[in-house]
Design a protein around this motif. Sequence first.
Motif, PDB file in Angstrom:
ATOM      1  N   LEU A  33       0.798  -1.055   0.093  1.00  0.00           N
ATOM      2  CA  LEU A  33       0.078   0.135   0.042  1.00  0.00           C
ATOM      3  C   LEU A  33       0.946   1.366  -0.064  1.00  0.00           C
ATOM      4  N   LEU A  34       2.061   1.134   0.727  1.00  0.00           N
ATOM      5  CA  LEU A  34       3.164   2.329   0.792  1.00  0.00           C
ATOM      6  C   LEU A  34       3.496   2.476  -0.676  1.00  0.00           C
ATOM      7  N   LEU A  35       3.780   1.499  -1.408  1.00  0.00           N
ATOM      8  CA  LEU A  35       4.364   1.795  -2.668  1.00  0.00           C
ATOM      9  C   LEU A  35       3.258   2.172  -3.815  1.00  0.00           C
ATOM     10  N   VAL A  36       1.993   1.832  -3.277  1.00  0.00           N
ATOM     11  CA  VAL A  36       1.208   2.314  -4.363  1.00  0.00           C
ATOM     12  C   VAL A  36       0.727   3.723  -4.114  1.00  0.00           C
ATOM     13  N   VAL A  37       0.847   4.215  -2.585  1.00  0.00           N
ATOM     14  CA  VAL A  37       0.725   5.670  -2.533  1.00  0.00           C
ATOM     15  C   VAL A  37       1.917   6.362  -3.176  1.00  0.00           C
ATOM     16  N   VAL A  38       3.009   6.064  -3.013  1.00  0.00           N
ATOM     17  CA  VAL A  38       4.192   6.709  -3.645  1.00  0.00           C
ATOM     18  C   VAL A  38       3.807   6.810  -5.442  1.00  0.00           C
ATOM     19  N   ASP A  62      10.288   7.283 -16.306  1.00  0.00           N
ATOM     20  CA  ASP A  62      10.907   6.074 -16.591  1.00  0.00           C
ATOM     21  C   ASP A  62      12.266   5.855 -15.969  1.00  0.00           C
ATOM     22  N   ASP A  63      12.948   6.744 -15.987  1.00  0.00           N
ATOM     23  CA  ASP A  63      14.377   6.688 -15.027  1.00  0.00           C
ATOM     24  C   ASP A  63      13.983   6.291 -13.739  1.00  0.00           C
ATOM     25  N   LEU A  64      13.116   7.322 -13.105  1.00  0.00           N
ATOM     26  CA  LEU A  64      12.716   6.849 -11.656  1.00  0.00           C
ATOM     27  C   LEU A  64      12.108   5.443 -11.375  1.00  0.00           C
ATOM     28  N   ILE A  65      11.428   5.103 -12.288  1.00  0.00           N
ATOM     29  CA  ILE A  65      10.747   3.672 -12.080  1.00  0.00           C
ATOM     30  C   ILE A  65      12.128   2.493 -12.105  1.00  0.00           C
ATOM     31  N   ARG A  66      12.819   2.946 -12.979  1.00  0.00           N
ATOM     32  CA  ARG A  66      13.951   1.879 -13.209  1.00  0.00           C
ATOM     33  C   ARG A  66      14.675   1.760 -11.891  1.00  0.00           C
ATOM     34  N   ALA A  67      15.189   3.009 -11.483  1.00  0.00           N
ATOM     35  CA  ALA A  67      15.716   2.884 -10.088  1.00  0.00           C
ATOM     36  C   ALA A  67      14.926   2.705  -8.917  1.00  0.00           C
ATOM     37  N   PHE A  68      13.797   2.869  -9.059  1.00  0.00           N
ATOM     38  CA  PHE A  68      12.739   2.638  -7.738  1.00  0.00           C
ATOM     39  C   PHE A  68      12.355   1.425  -7.666  1.00  0.00           C
ATOM     40  N   VAL A  69      11.968   0.434  -8.732  1.00  0.00           N
ATOM     41  CA  VAL A  69      11.427  -0.719  -8.555  1.00  0.00           C
ATOM     42  C   VAL A  69      12.197  -1.774  -8.021  1.00  0.00           C
ATOM     43  N   PRO A  70      13.698  -2.003  -8.389  1.00  0.00           N
ATOM     44  CA  PRO A  70      14.695  -3.002  -7.548  1.00  0.00           C
ATOM     45  C   PRO A  70      14.942  -2.638  -6.476  1.00  0.00           C
ATOM     46  N   ALA A  71      14.800  -1.261  -5.664  1.00  0.00           N
ATOM     47  CA  ALA A  71      14.895  -0.894  -4.307  1.00  0.00           C
ATOM     48  C   ALA A  71      13.703  -1.306  -3.572  1.00  0.00           C
ATOM     49  N   ALA A  72      12.612  -1.011  -4.173  1.00  0.00           N
ATOM     50  CA  ALA A  72      11.248  -1.404  -3.780  1.00  0.00           C
ATOM     51  C   ALA A  72      11.081  -3.000  -3.585  1.00  0.00           C
ATOM     52  N   THR A  73      11.694  -3.718  -4.435  1.00  0.00           N
ATOM     53  CA  THR A  73      11.406  -4.935  -4.708  1.00  0.00           C
ATOM     54  C   THR A  73      12.193  -5.733  -3.361  1.00  0.00           C
ATOM     55  N   TRP A  74      13.380  -5.210  -3.046  1.00  0.00           N
ATOM     56  CA  TRP A  74      14.492  -5.659  -2.135  1.00  0.00           C
ATOM     57  C   TRP A  74      13.837  -5.081  -0.739  1.00  0.00           C
ATOM     58  N   ALA A  75      13.137  -4.089  -0.689  1.00  0.00           N
ATOM     59  CA  ALA A  75      12.187  -3.493   0.695  1.00  0.00           C
ATOM     60  C   ALA A  75      11.333  -4.696   0.997  1.00  0.00           C
ATOM     61  N   LEU A  76      10.494  -5.045  -0.152  1.00  0.00           N
ATOM     62  CA  LEU A  76       9.385  -5.946   0.234  1.00  0.00           C
ATOM     63  C   LEU A  76       9.957  -7.431   0.562  1.00  0.00           C
ATOM     64  N   VAL A  77      11.047  -7.771  -0.023  1.00  0.00           N
ATOM     65  CA  VAL A  77      11.788  -9.052   0.484  1.00  0.00           C
ATOM     66  C   VAL A  77      12.012  -9.171   1.827  1.00  0.00           C
ATOM     67  N   LEU A  78      12.762  -7.898   2.194  1.00  0.00           N
ATOM     68  CA  LEU A  78      13.189  -7.604   3.775  1.00  0.00           C
ATOM     69  C   LEU A  78      12.158  -7.618   4.679  1.00  0.00           C
ATOM     70  N   LEU A  79      11.012  -6.756   4.172  1.00  0.00           N
ATOM     71  CA  LEU A  79      10.039  -6.973   5.054  1.00  0.00           C
ATOM     72  C   LEU A  79       9.115  -8.094   5.294  1.00  0.00           C
ATOM     73  N   LEU A  80       9.257  -9.020   4.092  1.00  0.00           N
ATOM     74  CA  LEU A  80       8.764 -10.451   4.305  1.00  0.00           C
ATOM     75  C   LEU A  80       9.301 -11.092   5.148  1.00  0.00           C
ATOM     76  N   ALA A  81      10.971 -11.130   5.186  1.00  0.00           N
ATOM     77  CA  ALA A  81      11.604 -11.741   6.013  1.00  0.00           C
ATOM     78  C   ALA A  81      11.556 -11.387   7.581  1.00  0.00           C
ATOM     79  N   PHE A  82      11.318  -9.993   7.661  1.00  0.00           N
ATOM     80  CA  PHE A  82      11.285  -9.683   9.090  1.00  0.00           C
ATOM     81  C   PHE A  82       9.740  -9.811   9.474  1.00  0.00           C
TER      82      PHE A  82
END
Length: 363
Positions: A33-38, A62-82
């Motif tokens: 939901l936080l990513l959707v808000v962004v 497009d430049d921002l999406i290419r930079a943001f998506v990998p970071a957001a994916t890793w953030a979601l993975v860390l949130l899942l592990a946490f």
Amino acid sequence: MPDEGPVVRAPGLSARLKLTLSYAASIMIAGTLLLVVVWVFLLRYVPTSAPATVGGFVPGRDDLIRAFVPAATWALVLLLAFGLLGGWFLAGRMLAPLATITKGTRIVADGSLSHRINLPGRNDEFRELADAFDDMLVRLEAHDAEQRRFAANASHELRTPLAITQALLEAAGNDPDPDPTDLIARLHSVNRRAIDLTQALLLLSRVEQRSFTREDVDLSLLAEESFETLLPLAENRGITVECSGDIAPTKGSHSLLQQMTTNLLHNAIVHNLPERGSVVLNTTATPASVMLTVENTGDVLSPQLLSTLTEPFHRGTARIHGDQVGAGLGLAIVKSIVRAHDGKLTLTPRETGGLRITVELPV
């Protein structure tokens, strides 16, 4: 109904794992939901490609999406592990009291009614459950001990008439000139005692099972009937009996409440002074309850003796001999009848000697 044994269930997820998955799912939903808000409130307003400027490079959407998506994916993975690790730890801490309660119930199921959970900590739902379970064990242990004492006393009391009968028959067989009239009279007395005891045991069992129909009953009428029935016994013993009171309507078994009233009055007559004793039988009524009070003269009763009077096969200060011998179940039956009618039984010793018994029943 036959014992079907333990219920066999199909294996399923543990409560700890379910809570862990719930925690992890909540964190993942919050992160998504936080990513959707962004995206909704930030990225959608950035142009797809920003115009070049003299000062340098300006990133577009497009430049921002290419930079943001990998970071957001890793953030979601860390949130899942946490969420999984933290949820597993928190669920274990939360369910630890439940594991203690389950262990205690299994110990009790193996027959150890003396076990107590005694769950430490501040009050919460688990502590309330453990305390309620401990209270239930206290009542079960007391009931079990009472049943054991009752079974032991009952077996002894039932064996006594049989032993006396056998002794009388052996004595008559060894007597060269037996008197059949005396033997028959003694056997008749012993047989009557055995029948009375058996009937009292059956009545007590019926009361404990609460297998009776409730109907409108007036305690004042029951008191008058018991008074008329036992008046000859009181006159033979030189005891004065007074019966008075108000109309006292309640609901219950007519026969059982009549038995209760008769037992109380009979007990007051038998356990009285040898001369010039008295018994007062009275009924009163309030908007919420009705009361039957039986008060008699007699010996001074100690608190230790008073606490045992309602136990089965207890006969007061001494065993009663004579034509009015009892089975020792009079007040025990009264206690069971009062309890089966959701009432209250109170025994109070009189300062000058004797006893005051009050039965309070709901209207």
